[in-house]
Scaffold this active site. Structure first.
Site, PDB file in Angstrom:
ATOM      1  N   GLU A  60       0.948  -1.199   0.019  1.00 24.79           N
ATOM      2  CA  GLU A  60       0.123  -0.034   0.039  1.00 24.79           C
ATOM      3  C   GLU A  60       0.918   1.295   0.057  1.00 24.79           C
ATOM      4  OE1 GLU A  60      -0.656  -2.688   1.781  1.00 24.79           O
ATOM      5  OE2 GLU A  60      -2.584  -3.417   0.906  1.00 24.79           O
ATOM      6  N   HIS A 129     -11.669  -5.236   7.986  1.00 25.55           N
ATOM      7  CA  HIS A 129     -12.402  -5.169   6.739  1.00 25.55           C
ATOM      8  C   HIS A 129     -13.725  -4.052   6.845  1.00 25.55           C
ATOM      9  CE1 HIS A 129      -9.983  -8.393   5.211  1.00 25.55           C
ATOM     10  NE2 HIS A 129     -10.348  -8.397   4.163  1.00 25.55           N
TER      11      HIS A 129
HETATM   12  C1  LIG Z   1      -2.137  -5.083   3.833  1.00 30.32           C
HETATM   13  C2  LIG Z   1      -3.076  -5.895   3.375  1.00 30.32           C
HETATM   14  N1  LIG Z   1      -3.403  -5.463   2.086  1.00 30.32           N
HETATM   15  C3  LIG Z   1      -4.418  -6.104   1.309  1.00 30.32           C
HETATM   16  C4  LIG Z   1      -5.053  -7.236   1.889  1.00 30.32           C
HETATM   17  C5  LIG Z   1      -6.164  -7.942   1.065  1.00 30.32           C
HETATM   18  N2  LIG Z   1      -6.000  -9.301   0.611  1.00 30.32           N
HETATM   19  C6  LIG Z   1      -5.958 -10.250   1.506  1.00 30.32           C
HETATM   20  S1  LIG Z   1      -5.147 -11.767   0.920  1.00 30.32           S
HETATM   21  C7  LIG Z   1      -4.529 -10.930  -0.181  1.00 30.32           C
HETATM   22  C8  LIG Z   1      -3.523 -11.551  -1.196  1.00 30.32           C
HETATM   23  C9  LIG Z   1      -2.384 -12.134  -0.316  1.00 30.32           C
HETATM   24  O1  LIG Z   1      -1.448 -13.001  -1.302  1.00 30.32           O
HETATM   25  P1  LIG Z   1      -0.340 -13.706  -0.826  1.00 30.32           P
HETATM   26  O2  LIG Z   1       0.629 -13.198   0.326  1.00 30.32           O
HETATM   27  O3  LIG Z   1       0.471 -14.429  -1.865  1.00 30.32           O
HETATM   28  O4  LIG Z   1      -0.961 -15.066   0.098  1.00 30.32           O
HETATM   29  P2  LIG Z   1      -2.013 -16.099  -0.421  1.00 30.32           P
HETATM   30  O5  LIG Z   1      -3.391 -15.506  -0.177  1.00 30.32           O
HETATM   31  O6  LIG Z   1      -1.706 -16.194  -1.804  1.00 30.32           O
HETATM   32  O7  LIG Z   1      -1.754 -17.321   0.662  1.00 30.32           O
HETATM   33  C10 LIG Z   1      -4.849  -9.539  -0.218  1.00 30.32           C
HETATM   34  C11 LIG Z   1      -4.503  -8.521  -1.297  1.00 30.32           C
HETATM   35  C12 LIG Z   1      -4.662  -7.430   3.361  1.00 30.32           C
HETATM   36  N3  LIG Z   1      -5.226  -8.481   3.841  1.00 30.32           N
HETATM   37  N4  LIG Z   1      -3.501  -7.066   3.743  1.00 30.32           N
END
Ligand SMILES: Cc1ncc(C[n+]2csc(CCOP(=O)(O)OP(=O)(O)O)c2C)c(N)n1
Ligand SMILES: Cc1ncc(C[n+]2csc(CCOP(=O)(O)OP(=O)(O)O)c2C)c(N)n1
Ligand SMILES: [Mg+2]
Ligand SMILES: [Mg+2]
Lengths: 325, 381, 325, 381
Positions: A60, A129
């Site tokens: 972000e 959220h």
């Molecule tokens: C700081 C933050 N930004 C955005 C989100 C929304 N969000 C939840 S999961 C996700 C993707 C996470 O990807 P990754 O780290 O690869 O983990 P995965 O879900 O693939 O296990 C996002 C963007 C969040 N939870 N926290």
């Protein structure tokens, strides 16, 4: 004229803006191919390609920081933060730079950028959220903080935000995305930032609200009407710079006021409304101003969210207490 | 299926061309036109002398606290000389030499360390951001400027700077990552002076070099002798050429040393030895570059002296000008603090502006009264 | 009893706390060998070594984030953020975790940690070195925000903060570090967090203030005394949870109130004070409450800082306007 | 003085032991006692079945949105099995198998995805943090826990998890850097499932592997087949042993794939092909591990079936229990939302608590009236 919901209205504004102005780019996590987790960026990636509709890495601070850089170099970035619960990662960029570049450079560099963020509760979401922390931005000098309440003003205000020469925090009440439809004109339109709207006239009491909480205020006003209590409702639309003149005018008429918002109470938007009324309409007040707001606790997970979010019942009780003071 | 070693394509290099005794590695010497060499030296000297002059002013109470630049001139000028006017320069706060070269009037620099925002206003037509106080936070801006170049199909580059301490900040990582993912034309120049205020390099990072962090971004990375303006020149030129050709970002680490305290408020004796500082004093960038210029016949001893005089004159004039400006109505106007927050002053801020107006009015009234009294008493005595 | 300044008093509290409790560790940028850029951690590194007095890399989010981890694992970290201008880098850790762990785990995990930060203007510093944004923290549920105003309460409140089972934001008015001396007792003492102090009694008007701005309030009160106007002064000491009962009691007596703080006005601490008085002492108010605060602009560089910071003159004028209302 | 290559001491390795067809590299096979192997399988299965069951409940409206774990069981169990009860486990949100192994009741998991904070309360004596929603923000906590171990001279370790997307966050970088500078006993396990919601790996980072990022921290780094529980076991065991012996942190990347949508609210067809998912389905971790257990004679086909039944029974019981708990007075108590914000409820919050009390009272009054009316009408009809 078409009847559309708020999600569609915001999407429409994005299409219109990208169409009109080559400098407008949209960026954020999952805004491209996925079209946004709320589908607000639907159709943009297909239409404008990955140079103007940018799926970013998950960071972000960099989203906001690079948007600042882009706007310095002639673009008009609209960056999406997926949920306000994550905008604090970027807060040093917002506070330290987005809000200050014009002042720091005495007008030489200004940042025409928009931060779009879904905010607020009511969608049965998990922790982080459902936050409603518009007061952080309102307390930050140099920012404009806009919160639409319906499809038509959402579209118009987003256009105004995009056209604004300064950074605008544009908070989308996600509970309203698909809550109701409204006619929007065929022609694109704008609405002045920093102007509140009296959306219902009445002489007994003023309700000040905005965003999703406005629904509770409206519902309360309708129920009170049946008891012959006439509420005037002011929809702030911009929480900073706040249009206290409109609020004050109304309170001078009614002498009573209840503020309704779901954000935390302590140093919240409601506190500022009280302070301004106190300063500008002290002698007109016939009862203390009540704040029907979220409590000063983290917004509960959804099993108990309803105890936190203002509803019409709480507004009605507050109105009656104010009227019977 | 077995346990195998993953090949890392990148090689992290070290480069030094002109050593501390002004010995030159001819095979690596860049071909820089004489005029350009002179320009480089001039702004390095101008940076140094401005810095020294400001220190004196600070000691006399004529300036606020400021971070000194002495020792960082080679990294700044060796790199910035490689970008064009319409390229972008995004400094941290020790790139004084480079800022002056880019067109910042010396008086602006003095003004901003003297507490005037007007000093941080970049001159028209200068594609620079002002100095940046929050560590590493300028780096995403540089990347965004570069991303915009790609979107607008501009063939420009961005040169940006940060310290060794800055590498610890999340913003630095995020900026390097964005730049590499989006192939932004950005040259990241790290002024590794081995300290972040009092914190030494080994407390800042566990790895030996900043340059090797480039591997995390699949980005070319190189460490150079940061006091060797020729090595800085060569490494940054390669990076600029690559960026301009669409090859994306690079990371360049210039190893150097602060010859001064961190800022005028700092006492380096608390955390580093004078002996080490003395050692590094011998390695400082200007002397060896001057020798090189002389050896090469680009500048004579006389030329060097003349340049000292020229620079001295420039600095003196700027100090006078800055102090005059600081007394000018334009810069003293209290409304300046309110009128640039937004394009227009919104209603609620207008009310606060009026409050300020009332305050000023009362102050002026008091002053007027006082003066009236004074002249009365004057008349009496 | 010794006469010491606030810098020394805070330093004394740190020594005492580290002496008494092995779990207390101090961490931050330059807090060790350098003893802090304001020398607040003087002598600690020499006395307690680099395991308990930790010079960290330059990363505020990690400082706060690892402090959270340390407090989870049984330590009591006191982390220093060098200037409040840089705490926004850590805001997601503060908002997202420091303020929430107890609630999220329903009391199973709590964070006994202190964030020490010099805040405020008045030291001729550059940009980002003079901010006063305590309202961000006050608006964040789950945090306690303490602001001492003198050597004795600084030491006592720091002890209370360290002993508190929950995270405390401890903001040090840096303009007061070496401004004046005060007697402090030989024995260490504490002061309850969340309790305001009436530091001067009077019946004409209530001044509510805290931190460095309190000096302006005191000066104003002294000058007004000469005109036979008797000010009561409430030093909040904790801006959240705010002790409105003490404020309200005073206002019920005086009927008039002026709030003095250097932080921005919009949704600032002053707004909340107004809102609470409105709720609890409406009928006692004889004039609108005035806010003498920083303007809603970034605090100016030092050449024009004085136009921003509240001074006694502005307080006096506000008092007179309130009294003549 | 010349241009030289800087040697990077670390070698980044790749490790795979049990391939997708359950072919075993005997030379690399770890020596894991049969009971432990069974435990690993059991919790992998329990994780999978709980996940599947929760999906059904979500579709029936009995749960909120939640991120599914299917496909990540090998990384979770292969690593967590290497830490002891008094070590620490700091998950992200796809380590369901590991959390169950660590002692989280299944009903807690169900409760927290059903909107009850009570579900995120770690059981007493379990040294786990709850799942963490803000990406990468748990990593500094893990490091702080590890730093505290060093300060307190404890011989424990921390095992922590994050996704490929998380690597882009500043917090991830800062945590890795702090861990390496302070030699914190932390094992960083990256679940590289190649997507962050819709964003593919190549949009997340320019480098080929997550493992190579370890070079930026002078930390051992290794990529393993993340669907191969034996490879995960070996790599994390090495890292745990090293950490416990004072050797500091390690970075382990498990290459895997989400077999499901990101969360129950996600539609992966928008950004990845079903064909690829089908390919990865064949590589999933449970089948090959079951084959291995059979080939090795650790579990028979019958044992495996019995375990299915056992697990099924556990899940069913937990669902019932969770839904009962969700109706219990204790969990429905509205004051829970206020009473745990601070150790004690401060005055201003007590006033808000009273407001909530009034609200509840009015609600109860209305309910009582309604019921009274109902029974009235009931009596009449
Ligand atoms: C700081 C933050 N930004 C955005 C989100 C929304 N969000 C939840 S999961 C996700 C993707 C996470 O990807 P990754 O780290 O690869 O983990 P995965 O879900 O693939 O296990 C996002 C963007 C969040 N939870 N926290
Ligand atoms: C985010 C942030 N934290 C702290 C500071 C205070 N501070 C100013 S300079 C400095 C050290 C910077 O070190 P480095 O990046 O190595 O640059 P150098 O000063 O050595 O050139 C610190 C901690 C700051 N300006 N910004
Ligand atoms: Mg440095
Ligand atoms: Mg992923």
């Amino acid at each position: 004229m078409a009847e559309i919901n708020m999600a569609k209205a915001i999407n429409l504004a994005l299409h219109e803006a990208m169409d009109r102005d080559q400098r407008v780019v949209v960026m954020g996590e999952d805004v491209g191919q996925d079209e946004g987790v709320f589908r607000i960026t639907e159709g943009l990636f297909a239409k404008y390609g990955d140079e103007r509709v940018i799926d970013t890495p998950l960071a972000e601070a960099a989203i906001v920081g690079t948007a600042i850089g882009m706007s310095i170099n002639g673009l008009k970035p609209i960056c999406e933060i997926q949920f306000t619960g994550f905008d604090y990662y970027a807060f040093h960029q917002v506070e330290g730079h987005a809000s200050r570049f014009r002042n720091r450079t005495r007008g030489r560099i200004h940042l025409p950028m928009v931060m779009r963020m879904p905010y607020g509760g009511g969608i049965r979401a998990l922790e982080h959220h459902s936050e409603s922390r518009e007061a952080y931005y309102a307390h930050t000098p140099g920012l404009k903080v806009v919160i639409p309440s319906g499809p038509r003003n959402a579209r118009a205000l987003l256009h105004s935000a995009i056209q604004d020469p300064d950074p605008v925090i544009y908070l989308e009440p996600k509970a309203c995305y698909r809550l109701f439809r409204e006619e929007v004109p065929d022609q694109m339109e704008t609405l002045p930032i920093g102007q509140a709207h009296v959306i219902r006239e009445g002489e007994d009491i003023t309700l000040v609200s905005y965003g999703a909480s406005l629904r509770a205020a409206i519902e309360a006003a309708e129920e009170l009407e049946e008891e012959n209590i006439h509420c005037e409702i002011v929809d702030l639309l911009t929480v900073s710079p706040m249009d206290h003149l409109t609020v004050v005018k109304s309170v001078k008429k009614t002498g009573r006021c209840v503020i309704v918002h779901e954000g935390q109470r302590n140093c919240g938007i409601g506190s500022e409304v009280v302070a301004r009324i106190n300063e500008h309409a002290f002698l007109y007040l016939e009862a203390p101003i009540k704040r029907v707001t979220g409590f000063d606790i983290p917004i509960p997970y959804f099993s108990k969210e309803r105890y936190y979010l203002p509803d019409a019942e709480r507004v009605i009780v507050a109105c009656k207490e104010t009227l019977n003071f | 299926m077995p346990r195998t070693v993953i090949e890392i394509a990148q090689k992290i290099e070290y480069l030094s061309i002109l050593d501390e005794n002004a010995n030159l590695d001819k095979s690596l010497e860049p071909d820089i036109p004489a005029e350009q060499l002179k320009t480089m030296y001039k702004y390095m000297l101008l940076g140094r002398r401005t810095d020294e002059r400001m220190l004196k002013m600070q000691r006399q109470g004529r300036l606020g606290t400021f971070p000194q630049s002495a020792g960082h001139e080679a990294i700044s000028m060796g790199s910035v000389i490689n970008i064009k006017k319409d390229d972008w320069h995004v400094p941290a706060y020790r790139e004084l030499a480079g800022m002056l070269y880019r067109g910042w009037p010396i008086e602006n620099i003095i003004l901003f360390w003297n507490g005037f925002e007007e000093g941080t206003r970049p001159p028209e037509e200068v594609n620079d951001l002002p100095i940046c106080v929050p560590i590493a936070s300028q780096l995403p801006h540089a990347v965004g400027i570069g991303m915009a170049m790609n979107i607008k199909k501009e063939k420009n580059v961005v040169m940006t700077y940060f310290g060794d301490g800055a590498t610890s900040e999340g913003d630095c990582h995020e900026a390097l990552n964005f730049a590499s993912v989006f192939k932004a034309p950005v040259v990241f120049v790290c002024l590794n002076n081995q300290y972040a205020i009092s914190v030494p390099l080994e407390r800042q990072m566990a790895c030996e070099t900043v340059a090797q962090k480039a591997i995390a971004y699949n980005m070319p990375g190189i460490r150079v002798d940061g006091n060797d303006v020729l090595a800085v020149y060569v490494a940054t030129k390669e990076a600029v050429d690559r960026a301009r050709a669409g090859g994306g970002p690079s990371l360049i680490e210039g190893l150097t040393y602060r010859l001064t305290p961190h800022t005028t408020a700092d006492d380096p004796k608390r955390y580093r030895s004078d002996a080490t500082t003395d050692e590094w004093m011998k390695k400082e960038p200007l002397i060896r570059f001057a020798k090189y210029l002389q050896n090469k016949g680009v500048m004579s001893a006389k030329d060097l002296e003349d340049m000292e005089v020229e620079v001295d004159t420039l600095v003196k004039a700027a100090v006078t000008k800055a102090e005059e400006m600081a007394k000018s109505e334009e810069l003293l106007n209290p409304y300046n603090i309110i009128d640039h927050v937004f394009a227009d002053v919104p209603q609620f801020l207008q009310e606060q502006r009026d409050e300020l107006g009332e305050y000023m009015k009362r102050e002026n009234d008091r002053k007027a009264k006082k003066n009236a009294k004074k002249s009365e008493t004057g008349a009496l005595s």
